[in-house]
Design an enzyme around this catalytic site. Structure first.
Site, PDB file in Angstrom:
ATOM      1  N   HIS A   1       1.562   7.878  -9.870  1.00 31.27           N
ATOM      2  CA  HIS A   1       1.718   6.589  -9.181  1.00 31.27           C
ATOM      3  C   HIS A   1       0.469   5.751  -9.446  1.00 31.27           C
ATOM      4  CE1 HIS A   1       2.946   3.709  -6.212  1.00 31.27           C
ATOM      5  NE2 HIS A   1       1.843   3.887  -5.514  1.00 31.27           N
TER       6      HIS A   1
ATOM      7  N   ASP B   1      -1.039   2.130  -8.620  1.00 29.28           N
ATOM      8  CA  ASP B   1      -0.926   0.858  -7.914  1.00 29.28           C
ATOM      9  C   ASP B   1      -1.299  -0.264  -8.880  1.00 29.28           C
ATOM     10  OD1 ASP B   1      -0.028   1.653  -5.376  1.00 29.28           O
ATOM     11  OD2 ASP B   1      -2.029   2.318  -4.818  1.00 29.28           O
TER      12      ASP B   1
ATOM     13  N   ASP C   1       6.049   4.446  -2.624  1.00 30.66           N
ATOM     14  CA  ASP C   1       5.023   3.931  -1.716  1.00 30.66           C
ATOM     15  C   ASP C   1       5.310   2.466  -1.436  1.00 30.66           C
ATOM     16  OD1 ASP C   1       2.772   3.519  -0.249  1.00 30.66           O
ATOM     17  OD2 ASP C   1       1.393   3.467  -1.934  1.00 30.66           O
TER      18      ASP C   1
ATOM     19  N   HIS D   1       3.398  -3.925  -3.791  1.00 28.60           N
ATOM     20  CA  HIS D   1       3.290  -3.583  -2.369  1.00 28.60           C
ATOM     21  C   HIS D   1       1.862  -3.513  -1.811  1.00 28.60           C
ATOM     22  CE1 HIS D   1       3.378   0.537  -4.280  1.00 28.60           C
ATOM     23  NE2 HIS D   1       2.321   0.649  -3.503  1.00 28.60           N
TER      24      HIS D   1
END
Length: 1008
Positions: free
Chosen positions: A260, A262, A372, A545
């Site tokens: 993951h 970001d 997430d 997000h």
């Protein structure tokens, strides 16, 4: 004689094995100390420091200076390039040789001009394999480059992970050497660590746990780290344990590599580009060495960055995608927030994402991947399905603060036992990238089928979901939103980002509509498809997000604001170009074009620009999705169709505004003491209370500062008390009346507000300017209503939903702070009150009090978040009957999509014109754009949705020259049922509650 067996003590045995594999204790005599054998320093080390993120070809031509281990470099966000010259000793022929590299910061190894592996201590990647067996003919000397970013895997927080970055942080190289790697020691370490993990994981009351610990202890007994010939005996003991098979009923874990990343968070967007490269080159190595290993990768934007900056790496990813080892997932441009983006923006996430995956990897994604995010809109399932996706993966609901959601965390916590026997296991370092390691892969290989443990298989999302779908009839379903009971502060933090998001969603909507109308009306007009795609992608990027939510560092927030400015300026240029095309060849006088971009007729007060920079107010009527000529200053304004606005100031300083629809009374400090729906005489404000009451709360969460507002903040409520006599009349009536006041919120923050009522308008507007300089405070505005209902209604994407106004259960009180889009409404039978806004998302209704969240003041990860000047508008609309019948939905749209007064470069049209209209107020025509695949550019896409929550038939009327109309999905693929009947330029559409439908309209060729 063999030693007599000793009585085993759990803790001492466990710790004995732990010390045998420890990288910290007893490394002079334990197994870990033998992982590497002979070593030698690198032949030469030199470095070059830069504040820029340079491409490789440019960086290697710079002036490199001699460097050595122990040197420090920095500061934060700079880059240090190291040239590493190596000479491998002759004596190491036949052995596996690694470059061991340890430094602070995130490293990337370059070899022969290509990136080959990431190096980060935090991601457990501290050596690079030069050769797994040095051959007689292999070169002994080579030069590598290591590009080290001056930031950690999770940014550079000062003192804690989520603190603001430390701008002065310095970084060090602590190791740079060649070493022989002992693969046999590595295998033993993997087995011993697994046995330790099993013993701890299964616990002291489990038979298999003791067998694991006993096996590990025996291995320590027989294994002498100084004598490799003893390793095979120890290995045989481990193989015997791991070779004991489980039964047929064992749970199956589908292990998938994942990383993951970001897209921006505690580091800037540009650093994410390099994080992708560091993570994915390492994954390519793992795929080469382990043909069974599968890696799932989401976010089209990140792959687009890699394609642009690392074309060689992108080509390798495409190659491994063809082999089925690299699996693109998710279908979206970024992993967006699930709450704040508009419905149309969510559609575009999939439209841009799915088209990118199809173009670059030959197929679209079949699963939505959002591990997430801070909540999941009730509209996501419909949007996903219409984008070709029927599967969904997340884990964030495991973070719920109050009610535990049945999300699988471990096999023992699986709430679906008996219903299905399969679950997902995503492995790899994440958030800041990093991804899986060879050790992780080796552990999973060893655990393939071992008694007492779930079966483990390297798997893909397709295999996992297919296994789950075989039992789908037994699985439970959840209806409505998936509300995350945490991070409720993200609906409000960084108000300027929220405002930019809402404004840019509007601008792109307006540009697409006007450009579509210009395309239909003008043979010369070229639809700006490429520019619009770029602008949409910028907006979608900001909807990641941790960006639109405001939970990012200052650098990211500043970049986001620049993105919004780009969209505004380019969007306004495109609006002007479309308006010019619409006016081309018109006979009327030069002037203004008044444009209505909404699908209903509007009569509103508009400030029209006049020569010399002045403005004059005029009441204008514009047809739906069309335009009207602007009234000229000389043309006589017709008598007002409705009662003009009356403004009265009483001797006590209070002011009344009345337009014959609503009557508003403000006390001398600007609070609302009365709001009356004139026709019925019904008072809206609860007896003995005041509305427009600003309130301050202490806002100190447990840890996640920008993210969380806790329930206990409600216990610290302090009304902000103004000073009498600050209320004054602004505009004195006629088409508009207003009053304004100043309010000192605190010694360091102040507010000014103009309360505005227009002729014929069913709502009163509150134009607000705040100078905000607080720490850990939360500003809201409250309206206690004379309305009683156990639930309130909140607008969401393409519709609305109800949430409780009480705290009966834990599920109810966990929603003490919720999100909404343009309006919230509290209604009882026959009457209600709606609160509209133009850029806010946080809200709540508790009992009879409607509350809008305005500003927060968190200090991490951005110490400057929300400090400074803010402008926003909210509005209050009392209504008879239901909010649907009273027109709350079009009112909120009108507040968010003002009429446009666009200068016409030549003569402006002399008559009004409408492109589209609808027969039912329940249906909203949300979007008009050019189709992505548009032959000769003459195909439009229309997106409509049912907004009332009803089954309805609706006629769509158009004045455009339509040749064919056909339904399509959200990816604009034609419905196989074929064209719709088109009668008298009208189409009949049938909707179910909140259904979203899309239409392809093929336009006739333009006249020559």
């Amino acid at each position: 004689m063999a030693a007599a067996p000793a009585v085993k003590h759990w803790r001492t045995t466990l710790e004995r094995v732990e010390k045998f594999v420890s990288p910290v204790y007893f490394t002079d005599c334990n197994l870990r100390g033998r992982l590497f054998g002979d070593s030698c320093p690198v032949a030469e080390l030199s470095s070059f420091l830069t504040p820029e993120r340079l491409p490789y070809q440019e960086a290697v031509q710079q002036d490199f200076r001699p460097a050595q281990v122990g040197d420090s470099f920095g500061p934060t966000w700079w880059t240090c390039w190291f040239r590493v010259e190596l000479t491998i000793p002759e004596a190491w022929v036949g052995q596996e040789v690694h470059l061991r590299w340890e430094s602070d910061g995130e490293g990337l190894v370059w070899r022969d001009g290509e990136p080959v592996q990431g190096l980060t201590k935090e991601g457990e990647k501290t050596s690079y394999v030069l050769t797994d067996r040095l051959g007689e003919e292999d070169p002994r000397s080579l030069t590598l480059y290591v590009e080290v970013a001056c930031n950690g895997l999770l940014g550079a927080g000062k003192g804690s992970m989520i603190a603001s970055p430390d701008p002065e942080k310095m970084f060090r190289v602590s190791r740079a050497e060649l070493a022989v790697f002992h693969q046999d020691v590595h295998k033993l370490l993997v087995d011993l660590e697994l046995l330790l993990g099993i013993a701890k994981g299964l616990g002291e009351d489990n038979q298999r746990s003791f067998q694991a610990l006993y096996t590990a202890n025996q291995m320590v007994n027989v294994c002498d780290p100084a004598q490799p010939e003893t390793f095979s005996v120890a290995q045989a003991l481990a193989s015997k344990f791991f070779g004991q098979r489980g039964g047929e009923s064992q749970h199956t874990i589908h292990a998938m590599g994942h990383c993951h990343i970001d897209t921006a968070w505690l580091w800037p967007f540009k650093e994410t580009v390099r994080k992708c490269a560091r993570s994915w080159v390492t994954v390519i190595q793992l795929m080469e060495r382990n043909p069974e290993f599968i890696f799932a990768c989401s976010q089209a934007q990140q792959l687009q960055w890699v394609k642009s900056h690392y074309p060689g790496l992108h080509a390798r990813l495409q190659e491994f995608a063809c082999r089925g080892q690299f699996v693109p997932v998710g279908g979206t441009w970024v992993e967006m927030d699930g709450n704040l983006p508009s419905g149309e923006a969510m559609v575009r996430q999939f439209l841009q994402g799915q088209n990118f995956f199809l173009q670059e990897f030959g197929k679209m994604c079949s699963e939505f991947w959002l591990p997430d995010t801070f909540g999941y809109s009730a509209q996501l399932p419909q949007i996903m399905r219409s984008c070709g996706i029927r599967r969904f993966l997340t884990q964030k609901l495991s973070w719920n603060l109050v009610n535990s959601f049945p999300v699988l965390k471990t096999v023992t916590k699986n709430r679906d036992k008996g219903r299905t026997n399969h679950s997902a296991f995503l492995f790899g370092f994440g958030d800041g990238g990093g991804g899986p390691t060879q050790t992780m892969v080796d552990r999973l290989k060893r655990l393939r089928d071992t008694d007492g443990l779930p079966r483990v298989q390297f798997s893909s999302p397709e295999r996992l979901f297919s296994a789950l779908e075989t039992h789908s009839g037994q699985l439970c379903t959840w209806v409505g939103e998936l509300f995350l009971e945490l991070h409720n502060g993200t609906y409000t933090t960084h108000a300027q980002i929220k405002k930019g998001n809402r404004e840019c969603e509007r601008i792109l909507h307006d540009v697409e509509l006007l450009s579509s109308l210009a395309l239909a009306r003008s043979a010369q007009f070229l639809y700006p498809a490429a520019q619009l795609q770029d602008l949409w992608r910028l907006l979608l990027l900001n909807q990641f997000h941790d960006v639109v939510t405001g939970s990012c560092i200052q650098l990211v927030a500043e970049e986001a604001m620049c993105h919004y400015e780009d969209i505004r300026s380019h969007g306004n240029t495109l609006l002007s170009a479309a308006a010019a095309a619409l006016c081309a060849g018109e006979p009327g006088p030069e002037g203004l074009l008044i444009v209505n971009t909404l699908p209903w007729k509007r009569t509103e007060v508009l400030a029209l620009p006049r020569p010399g920079g002045a403005h004059s107010l005029a009441l204008v009527t514009v047809p739906s999705m069309g335009y009207a000529p602007a009234p000229t200053p000389t043309s006589l304004q017709p008598p007002l169709p409705q009662q003009p606005v009356c403004v009265m100031q009483e001797t006590d300083g209070s002011v009344t505004l009345d337009n014959g629809i609503i009557r508003v009374r403000l006390d001398p400090i600007g609070r609302l003491t009365s709001l009356v729906l004139v026709a019925s005489g019904r008072e809206v404000i609860a007896e003995g209370t005041v509305g427009n009451q600003f309130v301050l709360f202490d806002d100190v969460p447990l840890y996640w500062d920008a993210w969380d507002v806790m329930d206990y903040h409600l216990e610290t409520r302090k009304p902000v008390l103004g000073q009498a006599g600050t209320l004054a009349v602004g505009t004195e009536g006629g088409v508009r009346g207003s009053a304004w006041f100043l309010l000192q919120i605190s010694p360091s923050s102040r507010l000014s507000q103009e309360v505005v009522l227009d002729v014929g308008c069913p709502y009163v507007r509150f134009h607000t300017e705040v100078h905000w300089h607080e720490a850990h405070k939360f500003l809201k505005v409250e309206f206690p209503a004379r309305v009683r209902s156990p639930q309130a209604t909140y607008e969401v994407q393409f519709g609305h939903l109800q949430r409780p106004t009480h705290y009966n259960t834990s599920w109810d009180w966990a929603r003490f702070e919720v999100w909404a889009h343009r309006w919230i409404d509290l209604s009882e039978h026959g009457f209600g009150l709606a609160l509209l806004n133009d850029c806010k998302y946080g809200a709540s209704v508790r009992g009879n009090v409607l509350s809008l969240s305005l500003l927060r003041a968190p200090k991490s990860p951005d110490a400057t978040a929300d400090m400074g000047r803010h402008e926003f508008t909210y509005a209050l609309m009392p209504h008879k009957g239901s909010f649907q019948d009273a027109g709350v939905i079009p009112a909120a749209y009108s507040l968010n999509f003002p009429l446009l007064a666009l200068p016409a470069p030549g003569p402006a049209p002399a008559a009004a014109w409408s492109a589209f209209s609808l027969s039912s107020p329940a249906v909203v025509l949300e979007t008009v754009k050019q189709a992505e695949a548009s032959p000769q550019g003459r195909t439009l896409v229309l997106r409509l949705y049912e907004a009332h929550g009803s089954h309805v038939d609706c006629w769509l009327h158009t004045s455009l020259p339509v040749q064919e109309a056909v339904l399509c999905d959200l990816l604009e693929r034609r419905d196989p049922s074929g064209p719709l009947p088109l009668r008298d330029a009208r189409l009949k559409l049938t909707f179910s509650p909140f259904q979203v439908q899309s239409l392809l309209l093929v336009l006739q060729p333009p006249p020559n």
